[in-house]
Design an enzyme around this catalytic site. Structure first.
Site, mmCIF file in Angstrom:
data_model
loop_
_atom_site.group_PDB
_atom_site.id
_atom_site.type_symbol
_atom_site.label_atom_id
_atom_site.label_comp_id
_atom_site.label_asym_id
_atom_site.label_seq_id
_atom_site.Cartn_x
_atom_site.Cartn_y
_atom_site.Cartn_z
ATOM 1 N N ARG A 142 56.490 60.199 86.684
ATOM 2 C CA ARG A 142 55.938 59.494 85.624
ATOM 3 C C ARG A 142 55.667 60.591 84.400
ATOM 4 N NH1 ARG A 142 51.887 55.698 86.592
ATOM 5 N NH2 ARG A 142 51.740 54.886 88.936
ATOM 6 N N LYS A 148 32.732 52.053 98.338
ATOM 7 C CA LYS A 148 33.810 52.491 99.142
ATOM 8 C C LYS A 148 33.358 52.820 100.407
ATOM 9 C CE LYS A 148 37.828 55.519 98.074
ATOM 10 N NZ LYS A 148 38.470 56.515 97.101
ATOM 11 N N GLU A 183 48.892 61.735 84.750
ATOM 12 C CA GLU A 183 49.697 62.758 84.967
ATOM 13 C C GLU A 183 50.433 63.028 83.527
ATOM 14 O OE1 GLU A 183 49.743 59.773 86.732
ATOM 15 O OE2 GLU A 183 49.713 60.660 88.894
#
Lengths: 583, 583
Positions: free
Chosen positions: A358, A244, A330
């Site tokens: 969600r 990354k 979530e």
């Protein structure tokens, strides 16, 4: 420059393999230039340069279909599919969006912004392909951080039963926005440590073939791996390990803050604009840390976005086990909050409105059917929140306000926000969501109540004829509308309804006696929102007109808040003139 | 009988281990007696008798906390925790509910009815326990069929990071309601075949310890396994293989139809009441099979409930690869429908309204933001649907009607339903959901349109003063209300609004000219529903009163439809008298 000669993947394929690393270097320079000037998803895009080049070199988009999860790592994809101008020419920086979008290119399969959807969406493409007897490759590209989401895990399992071509590229950079969480990542780290040989392999366990690529920033390795799975007749995972922030030292070394960058100076890494000032992140974190210190039962939960309630690394360390990051999960975060409340805990789950979508079923079933006294802080649910079509936060009122047992509080100032948060954490009677204001940090010296169990509205200013009921962070807009009315000689009433989930029938009936026009203001979608419950309340009353103001039912993309407000007649002047005209 | 001496798990523990199999036999007889007379979840409960006895023998509920997934397999648990009377005494059969419920017993941790929630809920209990420095065991009991749901898989991964006591009992009977689907089940079947030794182990891959029990109906094996994990200081899965329908030959041999049984004759297995007549399952399946035969792009998707659109085993075989069962994975089913539509497919996902709640974000993001022309058939979304608090289907309008781009059609008869279904499958412009009527199978000779793209309301009968706008399966209620008004000399207008997501402003304005009272009727929650959008439309009009009728915002349990209708003033007479009074 090589990139200037590439209008589509066809042009890319004309290059020799040895030219590809130079192309990668060029792309990285373009990324750094534009990102430092305009900001954007920094780490994810720098890490995916080589893999994206290799994908387009081996596969044949758009006949082969590539679906990018979240699609916040697709800048290289966009450059290779006819959109490099938006990085080459600073005058055209804004012509291309940050996410995939079929309206922009035939190489973009979906408009995507939420995580964990790519595998399931791509499965649909593959199934439809099979039923039509076609043969193209279908590829889902998903980051390790997104894998822990329920929709991704469901998709992995369903993929395990596909009896035909289906390729999942797992871009593993060993982190979500912050560090990864969950047993899944233990498995990924074992795979990394053993170069793919660990017996604990979530992909094999789901019935999928598995290919490991040790250096996912090395183009020859990637080409070999992708060629080995091209035209595969069964589902296969290609697990590539990437870095990354690759190519920008500061980002490689400090990955969390460099996930998304505001405009910055390339040389020093310092932001071009210094934000400063108060913000709800710091305010929330300082308050919550105080609560945590006094009571070990208080815990803050996040689903992979710790900083929205201000919990940077230092504060997470300070909170210790009272800060719980479940990773992108979530649904589990919501259910856990219910379970903690049931066991005498005092959980606070902070979540963006758009991602809380969600959890509709979890809020209703796991929390509200059970009456669990958990606290949810809903962030960015506003016209002033994120402005991409996939990140609009203003459906929250419509989603939450009508669930039985849920109190959805809408504070109008910092002081009211903290008072509500405090009350909610300490009470053990009912589930509470709190809509964090998004109109900047507004302080108020108005007295705030200590108990939000009584559900009555606050009449802040008493007038007559016109009453403005202004919800949450639209309260200040209501204040200005009242001023504007006053300028035209109308002495209007101003009401803070305190919550988006309650009807104070007594107050409303009282208002009806001396007011002919009631205006509701909400920073949310009008259809199915809070204001319409007030319209319905007065539906069979004669003599009271109700004007509901909020946002039209439509998807907007890359909007300016002021435009949306104007378009929905949400300026003080328009509210005042509409109310006056209705008198 | 032994069971008569058991008022709580304390009494159970006084028995010798050798007496437990006899207790299991007694319980099985009680189960068979009551199930055959009253109906209920048959297979799941018969399979879990021994495991439940062993759990309560080894662990100490309620200080140890057991969370049962779906909780439709808890009849034995209820018998062992003071509620055996409801099986022993036929006069008291109805005193105990079919799901866990904390209001009923301190041994029930949550009210649960949706699948895949137990692990995440139990994780919350365990986290709160840890923060309070307590030490009890926390156990989640989940069936293999529920494991494939996103919330369960998220929970498995998060559990892998728990550094303290957490026990997951996986009750593996090798099927959901119908056969299992997904790569996950390949993994489970390998574990069964190797007695737990297969390298492809989803639980180990998630970082969890693992214990295998070959015969989950053998009490000594279960006791050994549960004792080995009791007070474990890290997360562990106990995978037990049980026999669904154990002890009733017909159910052992034919598990799908015996998942849930209507009252039946114990000797023959024949139902006591023969349903017969038309139903929407058969009607839907026959129509869809016809479409499938003509067009290989037409596909029907289910998430583990194939028969709700009438696809029994025979019809599934007939449909072949055009019938897709993803197992319990509603999120993936929804996203797949979007992907299929994107690739030129014609997907139809049939789903119960209450379970579609799991897909709010997928409907909005994966489907509607992308404008994918998929079809969703929403079943049981009605006061006449399932009547348990966890299975109420009437939040669908509130959830779906306000999502931009989604057309939510509400047919009033079989003919209109099939016409809408046909149109939706063949169009490629927008996402469509269809609310299958639940008020029996009503035929109509009224002409139905062929194109539902124009969004206009149907004025079925023109009158004046009062207009009844009756949505979907409340259309017949509207007809009767108009008749009732007619009897009092009021010539009312009757409108079929066709959809729950559109405002026909032209029609409404026209109605306002000659009507003083508008009544909206919807078989759904009033707050945030469809009718309130009409109230808002007329909010600033003087001279038009709007009466919205639907259900109050409250959770109801084990209700009778007629009671709910009466309580919400939804009888023809009350509608007529309320409308007349408002004139």
């Amino acid at each position: 420059m090589i990139i200037e000669g590439i209008d589509s993947p066809v042009d890319l394929k004309k290059l020799g393999e040895r030219e590809l690393p130079s192309l990668a270097d060029e792309i990285r320079v373009l990324l750094l230039n534009k990102l430092s000037e305009k900001g954007g998803h920094f780490g994810p895009n720098l890490g995916m340069v080589e893999a994206t080049i290799a994908l387009h070199y081996v596969f044949d988009s758009p006949s082969d279909k590539i679906v990018f999860d979240v699609s916040h790592q697709t800048y290289t994809h966009k450059m290779l599919t006819g959109r490099a101008f938006a990085w080459l020419d600073s005058a055209r920086y804004d012509e291309v969006t940050g996410f995939t979008n079929p309206a922009e290119s035939e190489h973009d399969q979906f408009t995507i912004g939420h995580t964990s959807t790519s595998i399931s969406l791509a499965l649909g493409i593959a199934k439809a392909r099979d039923l039509q007897g076609a043969k193209e490759n279908v590829i889902a590209v998903i980051g390790d951080g997104s894998l822990s989401g329920g929709e991704a895990l469901e998709g992995l399992s369903v993929a395990g039963e596909m009896g035909s071509n289906f390729i999942i590229v797992v871009n593993d950079n060993d982190m979500s926005i912050a560090e990864n969480h969950g047993g899944l990542y233990t498995s990924l780290s074992k795979l990394r440590a053993t170069e793919g040989k660990s017996a604990d392999n979530i992909f094999s366990a789901m019935g999928l073939d598995y290919v490991f690529v040790k250096d996912g920033n090395d183009i020859p390795s990637l080409l070999t791996a992708f060629r080995s799975v091209k035209d595969s007749s069964k589902p296969v995972v290609v697990h590539i390990v990437t870095q990354k922030g690759k190519g920008y030292k500061l980002a490689e070394e400090n990955r969390e803050p460099w996930h998304y960058a505001q405009p910055f100076d390339l040389g020093t890494g310092k932001p071009r604009r210094v934000g400063g000032g108060e913000n709800y992140g710091n305010i929330s974190a300082e308050f919550l840390l105080g609560k945590m210190k006094n009571d070990s039962r208080v815990a803050v939960i996040t689903a992979g976005t710790p900083t929205i309630l201000g919990f940077d690394k230092k504060r997470r360390d300070e909170a210790g086990s009272q800060f719980i990051d479940v990773g992108i999960a979530e649904e589990t975060a919501t259910a856990m909050a219910s379970g903690m409340a049931r066991r005498g805990g005092k959980p606070v789950f902070g979540v963006y409105g758009t991602f809380f979508q969600r959890c509709y079923d979890q809020v209703q079933q796991d929390v509200c059917v059970n009456g669990s006294a958990a606290t949810f802080v809903v962030c960015g649910a506003s016209v002033w929140g994120m402005n991409g079509v996939t990140h609009i936060g203003w459906y929250d009122i419509q989603m939450l306000s009508h669930i039985p047992n849920l109190l959805y509080l809408a504070p109008t100032s910092v002081e009211e926000y903290l008072s509500m948060l405090d009350w909610s954490i300490e009470q053990d009677k009912l589930p509470v969501a709190i809509r964090q204001p998004s109109n900047g940090v507004v302080h108020s010296s108005r007295a705030v109540r200590k108990d939000y169990g009584d559900l009555s509205y606050d009449v802040v200013k008493r007038g007559k004829d016109v009453a403005i009921i202004a919800l949450g962070d639209f309260f200040q807009l209501g204040e200005k509308a009242v001023e504007s009315l006053s300028a035209s000689g109308i002495d209007a009433t101003l009401v803070n309804p305190v919550s988006a989930s309650c009807i104070d029938g007594e107050c409303l009936k009282e208002l009806a006696k001396s007011h002919r026009v009631i205006v509701t203001l909400e920073d949310g979608i009008l259809s199915g929102g809070w204001g319409q419950t007030i319209a319905s309340f007065f539906g069979a009353e004669s003599g009271v007109k109700v004007i509901n103001r909020g946002y039209k039912k439509e998807f907007l993309d890359r909007f300016k808040a002021d435009d949306v407000l104007l378009d929905n007649r949400l300026t003080p002047e328009l509210i005042a003139s509409d109310a006056a005209a209705a008198l």
